[in-house]
Structure formats: structure tokens, C-alpha cells
Enzyme design. Structure first.
Site: not given
Length: 446
Positions: A243, A418-420
């Protein structure tokens, strides 16, 4: 007993390769450490070493063969005193129990190179051994058996690094009596997935569909080499599974350019010339230390937070790209980073990098400013948490501190995140730290 020599995994992501050249022929006697062949991986040509002694009984895969799957047989090695008839026994004999004989058809992404194969010790890692049941055959070379007997070793507790888990001399020399390496526990598969399977990905148009679309138009089919296949697969995976979000910022370079000019004048006698990219590497490495939560990677069901700043830098080569990694970049001087980067980039263009030199790191830099690109968005290279896309430094009008319009050299950068791994505020702090280091370059030497 005759032993199959298997196609090794010379990097953790290798699934197949090209057997470029045989360095031995049938009938040759080889010892552990002797070079057997040159194998082209997705990004480099590497040397493949023997891990056992014997005679090359039969070559099963001709040199120049492409698409040879990892762990598929490529040759047969005979023990001393065996004749050629033993070659046929290998292909016709029933397979032993999976605990001692089976090899995986494809390497998992967690596969680590095993010592003894390749220039830097890259080979397909064998599964951790389970102790054979009573009556199961233990595969070991005669020399390994003799050494084990002298040392009082239980061969059932020794992990074999040879083909199909065969125990070789080095395994028993390094083993301690009674020491057995436990098998690594298998992580539970995510809900809805079977262990060992990847989630299905949406497929695009097939080659036949695309070709049919251009019937009647003149075109040339371009064959994909290993590197282009790998780039296509990894970037597709990245965009489908990571994401991404993007943070953009303009950075004033005038102080850095002035400081760089002064340093280069002083370093001229030493033959050192620092580039703007060298400063960007240093600024990013220090920012990873200043914002340690951003120095992280995604590891499937967890994050790994790194202590050192290992910075990857994209290098364009014909047909693809490499991302060599500058390890411990925060501890190195600008001149040391400059020299290391020049060496890595030169060997990357010649495809002479070993896998450990372009794998790893938590963060990457992609600089297209030298090609006149003002700004762009880069795709994250898994498992990195972020990548910085760097545009060109361009003279632009700005509003000065006193309210007057003046000119400044502005460089536009975009941080793909990376939004994770990194949330918005954390990513903003990280990018702010990079910008602050570049706009105050003397602070990077403090």
C-alpha cells in the site's frame, strides 16, 4: 553411490537460471571447492563450486541451457571406484524417505545461500534435518562416515549441505558430538491461505491476446532475459501488494552546492570528486538514525527494525537495474561513500555484483535528476519500507525571508512509503530529517 548434482539457488529469490558454461567434463575428478560451472542468475553470472569429491559421471544439462529450475539435476557425480553404470542407478532407484532425500522443487523466499556454492557461498539451502527413523538410510560420503566414526558422531543428528542433504566432509568436521540442529518451526499460514501458497494475483492480458490485438501491424518480439523477468515480477508484486503513499517536498540546494564546491576544491589533490548523490546518501543514512522507526522493513507477519543505516541506490544498466547496498552508510565519510558507490555502480554495469551486494537495506534512493527529470514517483523495492525519488536541481523564483522574490536551486523529491511499515506522520518526520541534512550540509560532518 552416485550422487545427483542439483541446480543451486545462488540468491534467495532465484527460481531458475541459465547454465552458461561447464568448467568440467565427463570423467574429470573434482574435489570440494573445485569450480564446476558458470551459472547466470537473474542479475549476474556466478561460479558454482563442488561440495563433494568424486568423478563427473554424466552431464545432464548442456551448457547454454536456459530456464533450468532450481534443485533439478544437472549432472551426476560418481564416488571413487564406481563405474558408469551407477549413473543409471540414480535415475531408476526409488526415492528415499522425504526427511533425508526430498528436495523442494522451488526455493522459498526465505531461502538463504548455503556455504560452499558460488563465489560468495550461495546455494540452495537444505531443509533442517529430522533425525532418521530406525532403518532409514543416511546419505553421507565415505570420508564423512570415517570422520564421524572417529569423532563419535551420530550421523543422524548432522545436517548435510551436499546435494539432496548428503553429508560431506565439512559437515562432520564442524559438528559436535551429540549436537543436532532443530528444524525451524513453520509459521502458520494467514487465514484463508494454505501453507506454502501465495495469494492469487489478478492476471493481465495473455501474450496471445496482445499479439492478436496487433495483427496486421509490423512489430518485433523482444525476448525477456532473466533480469527483465525478475524486474517485471517484483515490481508487479510491489504495486499489487504494497500500500504505497507518497510524500513530496522541495529542498533548497544552494548551501549544499556551495559546500560541495569547497570540499571538491580541497579534495582535488586526492582525486576525489563528490557528487550531489553522495550527499543525498549521507543525508538519508543519518535521517534513518534520527528517525529510527522509519528504518524498518516488512517481513510478512511482522516488521524488522534495523539498527544500521543500509542504503540501497538504484543503478540503471542496459536491460534493467541494480540496487547495490551501501552498508553502515551513517558511519562512513562522504569520500568513502563516494568511492564505494563508484565501485558498486561500475561493477553493476558489468553485472559483476554478488547477490549480497545488491540485497538488503531498508530504504532506497532512485535519482533521475541527472536525466533532467524534475520529479517522479518510485516503486518500493520489497521488503524496503520506503524509497526516495530524486529530481533535478532547478533554478526557481522563491519568496525570500524578507518577502522579496529571489532565485534558488530547488530539488523536488518524493518519498514513496509502505503504509504497513511507516505511517504518514512518521514518513513526514523522516523526509523532514533528510531535507534538513541536505539544507544544512555542514551538520552532516558534525
Amino acid at each position: 553411490m552416485a550422487t545427483e548434482i542439483l541446480m543451486p539457488a545462488l540468491s534467495p529469490t532465484m527460481e531458475e537460471g541459465t547454465l552458461a558454461k561447464w568448467l568440467v567434463k565427463e570423467g574429470d575428478t573434482v574435489s570440494s571447492g573445485d569450480l564446476l560451472a558458470e551459472i547466470e542468475t537473474d542479475k549476474a553470472t556466478m561460479e558454482f563450486e563442488a561440495v563433494d569429491e568424486g568423478v563427473v559421471g554424466k552431464i545432464l544439462v548442456a551448457e547454454g541451457t536456459e530456464g533450468v529450475k532450481v534443485n533439478s539435476p544437472i549432472a551426476v557425480l560418481l564416488e571413487e571406484g564406481e563405474d558408469a553404470s551407477a549413473v543409471d542407478d540414480v535415475s531408476t532407484s526409488p526415492k528415499a524417505d522425504a526427511s533425508s532425500q526430498a528436495a523442494p522443487s522451488e526455493p522459498s523466499e526465505a531461502t538463504e545461500p548455503a556455504k560452499g556454492y558460488g563465489r560468495d557461498g550461495g546455494a540452495a539451502a537444505s531443509p533442517a534435518p529430522s533425525k532418521p527413523k530406525s532403518g532409514d538410510r543416511i546419505f553421507a560420503t565415505p570420508l564423512a562416515r570415517r570422520i564421524a566414526k572417529d569423532k563419535g558422531l551420530d550421523l543422524g543428528a548432522v545436517k548435510g549441505s551436499g546435494p539432496r542433504g548428503r553429508i560431506v566432509k565439512a559437515d562432520v568436521e564442524n559438528a559436535q558430538p551429540g549436537a543436532a540442529k532443530p528444524a525451524a518451526p513453520q509459521a502458520d499460514a494467514p487465514k484463508g491461505e494454505t501453507a506454502g501458497q501465495k495469494p492469487s494475483m489478478p492476471a493481465g492480458m495473455s501474450s496471445d491476446q496482445v499479439i492478436k490485438m496487433f495483427e496486421g501491424r509490423e512489430f518485433e518480439e523482444v525476448k525477456l532475459d532473466g533480469m527483465r523477468k525478475t524486474v517485471a515480477a517484483r515490481l508487479t508484486e510491489a504495486k499489487q501488494t504494497i500500500p504505497h503513499f507518497y510524500l513530496r517536498r522541495d529542498i533548497q540546494l544552494d548551501a549544499l552546492l556551495k559546500f560541495r564546491g569547497q570540499l571538491n576544491k580541497q579534495l582535488e589533490a586526492k582525486g576525489v570528486k563528490l557528487s550531489v548523490n553522495d550527499f543525498i546518501i549521507k543525508a538519508s543514512a543519518l535521517a534513518l538514525q534520527e528517525v529510527p522507526d522509519a528504518n524498518a522493513v516488512w517481513a510478512g507477519d511482522r516488521m524488522l527494525r534495523l539498527k544500521p543505516s543500509d542504503v540501497a541506490v538504484a543503478v540503471a544498466i542496459e536491460g534493467g537495474l541494480f540496487t547495490p547496498v551501501l552498508k553502515d552508510a551513517h558511519l562512513k565519510s562522504l569520500s568513502a561513500l563516494s568511492a564505494e558507490m563508484k565501485d558498486l555502480a561500475s561493477r553493476a554495469r558489468d553485472r559483476k555484483l554478488a547477490p549480497h551486494e545488491y540485497q538488503g537495506g531498508s530504504f532506497a534512493i532512485s535519482n533521475l535528476g541527472m536525466f533532467g527529470i524534475d520529479n517522479f514517483d518510485a516503486v518500493i523495492n520489497p521488503p524496503h519500507g520506503s524509497i526516495l525519488a530524486v529530481g533535478a536541481g532547478v533554478k526557481k523564483p522563491i519568496i525570500g525571508k524578507d518577502g522579496e522574490i529571489t532565485a534558488a536551486t530547488i530539488m523536488s523529491v518524493t518519498l514513496s512509503v509502505d503504509h504497513r511499515v511507516i505511517d504518514g506522520a512518521l514518513g513526514a518526520d523522516f523526509l523532514k530529517a533528510i531535507a534538513s541534512n541536505l539544507e544544512n550540509p555542514m551538520m552532516m560532518l558534525a
